[in-house]
Design a protein around this motif. Structure first.
Motif, short mmCIF file in Angstrom:
data_model
loop_
_atom_site.label_atom_id
_atom_site.label_comp_id
_atom_site.label_asym_id
_atom_site.label_seq_id
_atom_site.Cartn_x
_atom_site.Cartn_y
_atom_site.Cartn_z
N ALA A 12 49.17 -10.83 56.55
CA ALA A 12 48.74 -10.04 55.40
C ALA A 12 48.63 -8.57 55.78
O ALA A 12 48.14 -8.22 56.85
CB ALA A 12 47.40 -10.54 54.88
N ALA A 13 49.08 -7.69 54.87
CA ALA A 13 48.96 -6.25 55.07
C ALA A 13 48.16 -5.61 53.95
O ALA A 13 48.11 -4.39 53.85
CB ALA A 13 50.35 -5.61 55.15
N MET A 142 60.33 3.58 50.84
CA MET A 142 59.24 3.98 49.95
C MET A 142 58.00 4.20 50.82
O MET A 142 57.41 3.26 51.32
CB MET A 142 58.97 2.90 48.90
N VAL A 143 57.63 5.46 51.00
CA VAL A 143 56.52 5.81 51.89
C VAL A 143 55.24 5.93 51.07
O VAL A 143 55.23 6.57 50.01
CB VAL A 143 56.81 7.13 52.64
N VAL A 144 54.16 5.29 51.54
CA VAL A 144 52.88 5.33 50.84
C VAL A 144 51.77 5.63 51.85
O VAL A 144 51.91 5.32 53.04
CB VAL A 144 52.59 4.00 50.12
N PRO A 145 50.67 6.23 51.40
CA PRO A 145 49.53 6.44 52.31
C PRO A 145 48.75 5.14 52.49
O PRO A 145 48.53 4.40 51.53
CB PRO A 145 48.69 7.50 51.58
N MET A 146 48.34 4.86 53.71
CA MET A 146 47.59 3.64 53.98
C MET A 146 46.15 3.79 53.48
O MET A 146 45.63 4.90 53.32
CB MET A 146 47.59 3.31 55.47
N GLU A 147 45.53 2.63 53.19
CA GLU A 147 44.13 2.55 52.73
C GLU A 147 43.90 3.37 51.46
O GLU A 147 42.80 3.88 51.25
CB GLU A 147 43.18 2.98 53.85
N SER A 148 44.93 3.49 50.63
CA SER A 148 44.81 4.19 49.35
C SER A 148 45.38 3.30 48.25
O SER A 148 46.45 2.71 48.44
CB SER A 148 45.57 5.52 49.38
N PRO A 149 44.71 3.20 47.12
CA PRO A 149 45.25 2.39 46.01
C PRO A 149 46.55 3.01 45.48
O PRO A 149 46.59 4.19 45.13
CB PRO A 149 44.14 2.44 44.95
N PRO A 189 48.80 0.65 58.99
CA PRO A 189 50.13 1.28 58.98
C PRO A 189 51.20 0.29 59.40
O PRO A 189 50.94 -0.66 60.14
CB PRO A 189 49.98 2.42 59.99
N GLY A 190 52.39 0.51 58.93
CA GLY A 190 53.48 -0.39 59.30
C GLY A 190 54.63 -0.30 58.31
O GLY A 190 54.59 0.45 57.33
N VAL A 210 61.88 -1.61 51.19
CA VAL A 210 61.17 -1.27 52.42
C VAL A 210 60.02 -0.33 52.07
O VAL A 210 60.24 0.75 51.53
CB VAL A 210 62.10 -0.60 53.46
N VAL A 211 58.81 -0.78 52.37
CA VAL A 211 57.61 0.03 52.14
C VAL A 211 57.04 0.43 53.50
O VAL A 211 56.77 -0.43 54.34
CB VAL A 211 56.55 -0.75 51.33
N GLU A 212 56.89 1.71 53.71
CA GLU A 212 56.34 2.23 54.96
C GLU A 212 54.96 2.83 54.68
O GLU A 212 54.86 3.79 53.90
CB GLU A 212 57.26 3.26 55.58
N ALA A 213 53.93 2.28 55.30
CA ALA A 213 52.57 2.79 55.14
C ALA A 213 52.23 3.69 56.33
O ALA A 213 52.37 3.28 57.48
CB ALA A 213 51.57 1.63 55.05
#
Length: 230
Positions: A12-13, A142-149, A189-190, A210-213
């Motif tokens: 789980a991520a 698709m780059v997203v910030p981690m620990e953010s909704p 992150p990952g 591909v989602v990159e956190a």
């Protein structure tokens, strides 16, 4: 991500995927106990010649095997409904991304930015570099910030698609003319891989996700560079 001969679910991520894995284990244990009991009863009936006359006509036993399945179903239904509502909950997203399915690639629009969007195509096998995965790697992640909704608005331009990332516990149909939404929070992150999960034509197998956190600071640097390049 998944690996050869894997029997369980992916690691789980996101918090929702952790809940889904716990519910899967909970339901599987109940199924295992029921299967064991039924197997024992079948073996006992086949192998034992003696018959108890009180079992053939017993109101108490009928009450038990009527109430017990109802209790088991409640034990499964309550946590299932809880997770169902958690998956639909979208509270104050920090970032909104529009994912549009095409034949056969995805395009992403970061709607909080004035000019940040790109198409994401699968990297052909002959162009892969060591460490990249065949049929899963894309030229733009698709780059997203981690620990953010993060809220994802999902739609399609031509036929039905489905935007799915198993490690995040996310799967949403992309329907032409309709805007569906889902949300997730990456807990670490990952790089997380997914694929279109709706048969959409000849190259259905060749439109990966591909989602990159990354940490928030890295995401801000990435978004600034993307806007400058645009």
């Amino acid at each position: 991500m998944a690996h050869p001969s894997q029997l369980g679910l992916q690691d789980a991520a996101s918090p929702v995927m952790e809940e889904l894995i716990h519910f899967h284990d909970h339901a599987l244990m109940i199924v295992f106990l029921i299967s064991t009991l039924v197997l024992y009863v079948i073996v006992a009936m086949v192998s034992i010649k003696l018959t108890n006359k009180y079992i053939l006509d017993s109101q108490e036993i009928e009450i038990v095997w009527t109430i017990l399945p109802a209790v088991i179903l409640i034990m499964i239904a309550l946590p299932s409904l809880r997770i169902l509502y958690l998956m639909d909950e979208i509270n104050d997203p920090h970032l909104t991304i529009k994912a549009v399915g095409h034949q056969w690639y995805w395009s992403y629009e970061y709607t909080d930015y004035e000019d940040l969007g790109f198409d994401s195509y699968m990297v052909p096998t002959q162009d892969l570099i060591p460490g990249q995965f065949r049929l899963l790697e894309t030229d733009h992640r698709m780059v997203v910030p981690m620990e953010s909704p993060v809220r994802v608005l999902v739609t399609a331009e031509d036929v039905l698609h489905s935007w799915a990332v198993p490690a995040l516990g996310v799967k949403m149909d992309a329907v032409p003319g309709r805007l569906n939404q889902t949300a997730f929070i990456t807990s670490r992150p990952g790089v997380f891989y997914g694929q279109c999960s709706e048969i959409c034509g000849a190259n259905h197998s060749f439109m990966p996700i591909v989602v990159e956190a990354v940490p928030l600071e890295h995401f801000e640097n990435w978004s600034s560079l993307m806007i400058e390049d645009a």
